[in-house]
Design a protein around this motif. Structure first.
Motif, PDB file in Angstrom:
ATOM      1  N   TYR A 150      -9.475  -7.976 -11.144  1.00  0.00           N
ATOM      2  CA  TYR A 150      -8.676  -8.966 -10.430  1.00  0.00           C
ATOM      3  C   TYR A 150      -8.704  -8.560  -8.967  1.00  0.00           C
ATOM      4  O   TYR A 150      -8.728  -7.373  -8.655  1.00  0.00           O
ATOM      5  N   ARG A 151      -8.687  -9.535  -8.067  1.00  0.00           N
ATOM      6  CA  ARG A 151      -8.777  -9.226  -6.635  1.00  0.00           C
ATOM      7  C   ARG A 151      -7.516  -9.652  -5.898  1.00  0.00           C
ATOM      8  O   ARG A 151      -6.894 -10.654  -6.223  1.00  0.00           O
ATOM      9  N   ASN A 200     -16.266 -10.935   4.734  1.00  0.00           N
ATOM     10  CA  ASN A 200     -16.177  -9.566   5.252  1.00  0.00           C
ATOM     11  C   ASN A 200     -14.774  -8.987   5.192  1.00  0.00           C
ATOM     12  O   ASN A 200     -14.574  -7.840   5.583  1.00  0.00           O
ATOM     13  N   GLN A 201     -13.818  -9.748   4.706  1.00  0.00           N
ATOM     14  CA  GLN A 201     -12.457  -9.231   4.611  1.00  0.00           C
ATOM     15  C   GLN A 201     -12.334  -8.251   3.446  1.00  0.00           C
ATOM     16  O   GLN A 201     -13.038  -8.369   2.442  1.00  0.00           O
ATOM     17  N   GLU A 202     -11.394  -7.306   3.602  1.00  0.00           N
ATOM     18  CA  GLU A 202     -11.193  -6.292   2.576  1.00  0.00           C
ATOM     19  C   GLU A 202     -10.295  -6.815   1.459  1.00  0.00           C
ATOM     20  O   GLU A 202      -9.314  -7.521   1.711  1.00  0.00           O
ATOM     21  N   TYR A 203     -10.658  -6.441   0.248  1.00  0.00           N
ATOM     22  CA  TYR A 203      -9.912  -6.822  -0.953  1.00  0.00           C
ATOM     23  C   TYR A 203      -9.723  -5.595  -1.831  1.00  0.00           C
ATOM     24  O   TYR A 203     -10.585  -4.713  -1.879  1.00  0.00           O
ATOM     25  N   PHE A 204      -8.600  -5.569  -2.528  1.00  0.00           N
ATOM     26  CA  PHE A 204      -8.443  -4.598  -3.600  1.00  0.00           C
ATOM     27  C   PHE A 204      -9.110  -5.190  -4.833  1.00  0.00           C
ATOM     28  O   PHE A 204      -8.847  -6.338  -5.199  1.00  0.00           O
ATOM     29  N   LYS A 205      -9.951  -4.407  -5.451  1.00  0.00           N
ATOM     30  CA  LYS A 205     -10.528  -4.762  -6.753  1.00  0.00           C
ATOM     31  C   LYS A 205      -9.763  -3.912  -7.763  1.00  0.00           C
ATOM     32  O   LYS A 205      -9.871  -2.693  -7.771  1.00  0.00           O
ATOM     33  N   ILE A 206      -8.969  -4.579  -8.583  1.00  0.00           N
ATOM     34  CA  ILE A 206      -8.159  -3.865  -9.567  1.00  0.00           C
ATOM     35  C   ILE A 206      -8.829  -4.013 -10.921  1.00  0.00           C
ATOM     36  O   ILE A 206      -8.956  -5.124 -11.443  1.00  0.00           O
ATOM     37  N   HIS A 241      -8.371   1.122  -9.267  1.00  0.00           N
ATOM     38  CA  HIS A 241      -8.533   0.176  -8.166  1.00  0.00           C
ATOM     39  C   HIS A 241      -9.387   0.797  -7.076  1.00  0.00           C
ATOM     40  O   HIS A 241      -9.520   2.011  -6.988  1.00  0.00           O
ATOM     41  N   GLU A 242      -9.968  -0.075  -6.266  1.00  0.00           N
ATOM     42  CA  GLU A 242     -10.765   0.365  -5.134  1.00  0.00           C
ATOM     43  C   GLU A 242     -10.680  -0.694  -4.049  1.00  0.00           C
ATOM     44  O   GLU A 242     -10.308  -1.840  -4.312  1.00  0.00           O
ATOM     45  N   LEU A 243     -11.028  -0.311  -2.850  1.00  0.00           N
ATOM     46  CA  LEU A 243     -11.048  -1.231  -1.729  1.00  0.00           C
ATOM     47  C   LEU A 243     -12.500  -1.612  -1.468  1.00  0.00           C
ATOM     48  O   LEU A 243     -13.369  -0.739  -1.393  1.00  0.00           O
ATOM     49  N   THR A 244     -12.751  -2.900  -1.347  1.00  0.00           N
ATOM     50  CA  THR A 244     -14.111  -3.388  -1.131  1.00  0.00           C
ATOM     51  C   THR A 244     -14.038  -4.683  -0.330  1.00  0.00           C
ATOM     52  O   THR A 244     -12.965  -5.104   0.070  1.00  0.00           O
ATOM     53  N   SER A 245     -15.163  -5.304  -0.117  1.00  0.00           N
ATOM     54  CA  SER A 245     -15.165  -6.577   0.609  1.00  0.00           C
ATOM     55  C   SER A 245     -15.283  -7.734  -0.380  1.00  0.00           C
ATOM     56  O   SER A 245     -15.761  -7.563  -1.501  1.00  0.00           O
ATOM     57  N   ARG A 246     -14.887  -8.883   0.070  1.00  0.00           N
ATOM     58  CA  ARG A 246     -15.030 -10.088  -0.755  1.00  0.00           C
ATOM     59  C   ARG A 246     -16.505 -10.325  -1.078  1.00  0.00           C
ATOM     60  O   ARG A 246     -16.849 -10.707  -2.194  1.00  0.00           O
TER      61      ARG A 246
END
Length: 190
Positions: A33-34, A92-98, A73-78
């Motif tokens: 989930y993002r 290019n925005q940052e998203y949490f990938k859970i 979870h990790e931090l990545t880009s869309r």
């Protein structure tokens, strides 16, 4: 008799927004989930996510039908998350990938009743397991201090980003579209 798929009374739960069918299928099939970093709650190190379904879900709108256990979870880009949308304005925005486990259906969906527009909020397994409406998930003022202490402690324990091991492979966009139940993957402006 207790349902062992449901969270323990002490589990920390983040109620999240599920605003389209594609994201529900991603959660169900791909196990993640993002959340955009810019609108993410302060603490995402919780035990479970509860998915509030918006009006997009038709007959299943404005309720929580599913929860999932958080596995990392990790931090990545869309753009990394949704590789078929590299030209999206937020690519290019940052998203949490859970990363999450399997979706767990609640024995009884939790409807919104009066509430319709919901943002992220925290609750506990005890509240979730006893709730008959979304309003029942709101932590009472006398217990709110304990919740915040638990969240603060969790945040300190999880200073770094964690993720479970996942298989890294290129998935053909046609196969992904088929898995997600779309005739073709379309750009979604979310």
């Amino acid at each position: 008799m207790m349902n062992f798929n449901l969270p323990s009374p002490f589990a920390l739960i983040l109620v999240t927004i599920m605003n389209n069918l594609r994201d529900m299928e991603i959660a169900r099939l791909l196990g993640w989930y993002r959340i955009p970093l810019r609108s993410a709650p302060k603490v995402i190190s919780v035990d479970y996510l509860a998915f509030y379904q918006t009006s997009t879900f038709g007959e299943h709108k404005w309720q929580i039908e599913y929860i999932a256990q958080v596995q990392g979870h990790e931090l990545t880009s869309r753009a990394e998350l949704l590789q078929d949308e590299i030209d999206h304005p937020h690519a290019n925005q940052e998203y949490f990938k859970i990363q999450i486990g399997p979706l767990i259906p609640l024995p009884n969906p939790i409807p919104a009743k009066k509430w319709r527009r919901i943002t992220f909020f925290y609750t506990t397994g005890e509240y979730l397991n006893q709730a008959s409406t979304i309003n029942d998930l709101i932590i009472k003022s006398e217990e709110r201090r304990i919740l915040w202490e638990s969240l603060r402690e969790r945040a300190h324990q999880n200073q770094s980003y964690h993720s479970r091991e996942s298989l890294d492979f290129d998935l053909n966009q046609e196969v992904l579209a088929s898995l997600l139940g779309f005739s073709q993957i379309k750009k979604i402006n979310n």
